[in-house]
Scaffold this motif. Sequence first.
Motif, PDB file in Angstrom:
ATOM      1  N   ILE A 107       0.990  -1.226  -0.026  1.00  0.00           N
ATOM      2  CA  ILE A 107       0.004   0.017  -0.131  1.00  0.00           C
ATOM      3  C   ILE A 107       0.933   1.287   0.015  1.00  0.00           C
ATOM      4  N   PRO A 108       0.158   2.448  -0.269  1.00  0.00           N
ATOM      5  CA  PRO A 108       1.422   3.723  -0.329  1.00  0.00           C
ATOM      6  C   PRO A 108       1.691   3.909   1.121  1.00  0.00           C
ATOM      7  N   CYS A 109       2.614   4.400   1.119  1.00  0.00           N
ATOM      8  CA  CYS A 109       3.426   4.881   2.612  1.00  0.00           C
ATOM      9  C   CYS A 109       3.712   6.247   2.454  1.00  0.00           C
ATOM     10  N   HIS A 110       3.681   7.186   3.580  1.00  0.00           N
ATOM     11  CA  HIS A 110       4.181   8.477   3.501  1.00  0.00           C
ATOM     12  C   HIS A 110       5.011   8.529   4.776  1.00  0.00           C
ATOM     13  N   ILE A 111       6.059   9.437   4.667  1.00  0.00           N
ATOM     14  CA  ILE A 111       6.515   9.684   5.962  1.00  0.00           C
ATOM     15  C   ILE A 111       7.056  11.146   6.289  1.00  0.00           C
ATOM     16  N   ASP A 112       7.349  11.637   7.362  1.00  0.00           N
ATOM     17  CA  ASP A 112       7.287  12.953   7.816  1.00  0.00           C
ATOM     18  C   ASP A 112       8.131  13.199   8.840  1.00  0.00           C
ATOM     19  N   ASN A 113       8.697  14.258   9.417  1.00  0.00           N
ATOM     20  CA  ASN A 113       9.283  14.436  10.626  1.00  0.00           C
ATOM     21  C   ASN A 113       8.444  14.282  11.803  1.00  0.00           C
ATOM     22  N   ASP A 114       8.631  13.913  13.000  1.00  0.00           N
ATOM     23  CA  ASP A 114       7.931  13.586  13.870  1.00  0.00           C
ATOM     24  C   ASP A 114       7.051  14.666  14.384  1.00  0.00           C
ATOM     25  N   VAL A 115       7.805  15.989  14.496  1.00  0.00           N
ATOM     26  CA  VAL A 115       6.927  17.271  14.863  1.00  0.00           C
ATOM     27  C   VAL A 115       6.271  17.815  13.847  1.00  0.00           C
ATOM     28  N   LYS A 116       6.566  17.819  12.475  1.00  0.00           N
ATOM     29  CA  LYS A 116       5.802  18.063  11.313  1.00  0.00           C
ATOM     30  C   LYS A 116       4.665  17.336  11.383  1.00  0.00           C
ATOM     31  N   SER A 117       4.824  16.004  11.557  1.00  0.00           N
ATOM     32  CA  SER A 117       3.369  15.270  11.597  1.00  0.00           C
ATOM     33  C   SER A 117       2.371  15.576  12.795  1.00  0.00           C
ATOM     34  N   ALA A 118       3.219  15.726  13.770  1.00  0.00           N
ATOM     35  CA  ALA A 118       2.209  16.505  15.012  1.00  0.00           C
ATOM     36  C   ALA A 118       1.404  17.752  14.559  1.00  0.00           C
ATOM     37  N   THR A 119       2.386  18.412  13.979  1.00  0.00           N
ATOM     38  CA  THR A 119       1.419  19.851  13.436  1.00  0.00           C
ATOM     39  C   THR A 119       0.474  19.553  12.635  1.00  0.00           C
ATOM     40  N   LEU A 120       0.818  18.506  11.576  1.00  0.00           N
ATOM     41  CA  LEU A 120      -0.485  18.293  10.792  1.00  0.00           C
ATOM     42  C   LEU A 120      -1.638  17.823  11.659  1.00  0.00           C
ATOM     43  N   ALA A 121      -1.468  17.045  12.700  1.00  0.00           N
ATOM     44  CA  ALA A 121      -2.396  16.553  13.598  1.00  0.00           C
ATOM     45  C   ALA A 121      -3.064  17.496  14.211  1.00  0.00           C
ATOM     46  N   GLU A 122      -2.427  18.581  14.831  1.00  0.00           N
ATOM     47  CA  GLU A 122      -3.146  19.887  15.271  1.00  0.00           C
ATOM     48  C   GLU A 122      -3.953  20.550  14.292  1.00  0.00           C
ATOM     49  N   MET A 123      -3.572  20.479  13.257  1.00  0.00           N
ATOM     50  CA  MET A 123      -4.320  21.150  12.110  1.00  0.00           C
ATOM     51  C   MET A 123      -5.702  20.443  11.963  1.00  0.00           C
ATOM     52  N   LYS A 124      -5.816  19.183  11.986  1.00  0.00           N
ATOM     53  CA  LYS A 124      -6.737  18.142  11.668  1.00  0.00           C
ATOM     54  C   LYS A 124      -7.602  18.005  12.844  1.00  0.00           C
ATOM     55  N   TRP A 125      -7.111  18.037  13.950  1.00  0.00           N
ATOM     56  CA  TRP A 125      -7.842  17.605  15.183  1.00  0.00           C
ATOM     57  C   TRP A 125      -7.712  18.481  16.300  1.00  0.00           C
ATOM     58  N   GLY A 126      -6.827  19.392  16.178  1.00  0.00           N
ATOM     59  CA  GLY A 126      -6.361  19.985  17.623  1.00  0.00           C
ATOM     60  C   GLY A 126      -6.959  21.741  17.428  1.00  0.00           C
ATOM     61  N   LYS A 127      -6.239  22.238  18.460  1.00  0.00           N
ATOM     62  CA  LYS A 127      -6.887  23.643  18.461  1.00  0.00           C
ATOM     63  C   LYS A 127      -6.290  24.453  17.164  1.00  0.00           C
ATOM     64  N   ALA A 128      -5.731  24.099  16.243  1.00  0.00           N
ATOM     65  CA  ALA A 128      -4.977  24.821  15.434  1.00  0.00           C
ATOM     66  C   ALA A 128      -5.963  24.671  14.201  1.00  0.00           C
ATOM     67  N   ALA A 129      -7.018  23.694  14.296  1.00  0.00           N
ATOM     68  CA  ALA A 129      -7.784  23.602  13.137  1.00  0.00           C
ATOM     69  C   ALA A 129      -8.622  24.868  12.636  1.00  0.00           C
ATOM     70  N   GLY A 130      -8.467  25.062  11.414  1.00  0.00           N
ATOM     71  CA  GLY A 130      -9.153  26.432  10.864  1.00  0.00           C
ATOM     72  C   GLY A 130      -8.170  27.486  10.903  1.00  0.00           C
ATOM     73  N   PHE A 131      -6.980  27.467  11.415  1.00  0.00           N
ATOM     74  CA  PHE A 131      -6.056  28.439  11.200  1.00  0.00           C
ATOM     75  C   PHE A 131      -4.904  27.937   9.920  1.00  0.00           C
ATOM     76  N   ALA A 132      -4.650  29.272   9.246  1.00  0.00           N
ATOM     77  CA  ALA A 132      -3.778  28.826   8.084  1.00  0.00           C
ATOM     78  C   ALA A 132      -2.415  29.519   8.358  1.00  0.00           C
ATOM     79  N   ASN A 133      -2.226  30.074   9.491  1.00  0.00           N
ATOM     80  CA  ASN A 133      -0.676  30.670   9.878  1.00  0.00           C
ATOM     81  C   ASN A 133      -0.805  30.162  11.441  1.00  0.00           C
ATOM     82  N   LEU A 134       0.244  29.321  11.660  1.00  0.00           N
ATOM     83  CA  LEU A 134       0.177  28.944  13.079  1.00  0.00           C
ATOM     84  C   LEU A 134       1.798  28.314  13.442  1.00  0.00           C
TER      85      LEU A 134
END
Length: 267
Positions: A60-87
């Motif tokens: 299956i397709p696999c994608h990788i990223d740095n752990d803190v950048k990954s956590a940043t994506l999680a914040e944008m999807k499910w955390g308090k940063a959702a809806g913000f374009a600059n954070l």
Amino acid sequence: MKASLDDYIQTVGWVAEGPVAAGIGLIGRIDGRKGLWYQIDGQRNECIDLAGEISSYLGIPCHIDNDVKSATLAEMKWGKAAGFANLVYINVGTGIAVGSVCDGRIIRGGSCNAGEAGHTKVGVSLGFKCVCGREDCVETIASGMGLDNLARHFSAEFPDSPLEIPSDTRVDGSKIVELAKEGDSLCSKIVDIASQAIADLVMNAVRFTDPEIVVMGGSVVSDPYMFERMLGKLNAHTIRFVTGGIVQTSLDSRLVGLLGAAAVAMQ
């Protein structure tokens, strides 16, 4: 990783029809677009086609990223940063790193090395050697390893402190905060220096990237006492445009790595 996947598949198994993609969050320097893990630390350069390797292994397709950048994506999807374009997402744990998002895009840099804010200075001069070759980087002052450095550096000044300084392991950061709450002079000094260093890091990030919100994650700032001490050292004029505030993450610190990896696969 392959052995762990084998073990999981054999002992637990996939649900329903199985996964459609894999995501991995890793320490070090990573080119997510090419799927290459360039560097695990600052000393070695060993390029690994990790995404291709795991993709072929699982089929299956696999994608990788740095752990803190990954956590940043999680914040944008499910955390308090959702809806913000600059954070800015600042992780203060064992080390310190930052995920910066401008106009909806994570800043990665020409060498996929953006966000290593732990290797910047914040005005503290104690002579702590950093793995990057410099002295007194904020990571040596305010991260988990930084709290350990401070405890060992100042312990002789406070011989009556009950803080245990082990010879073979790192000083317990949570114990430092606990004793600071009780008024211990050594631990109060450590918390004061570390919280000021974190506050300075936050204000530097705000000045540099002009975020709408700053989200703080990692074990060091998860305690409300440390977080409130840091907030009290912020300059109101400096953070006046951070309309979403300087906030603690709402994501479970035990799961943010997992959520980050999932966000990478979804992205």
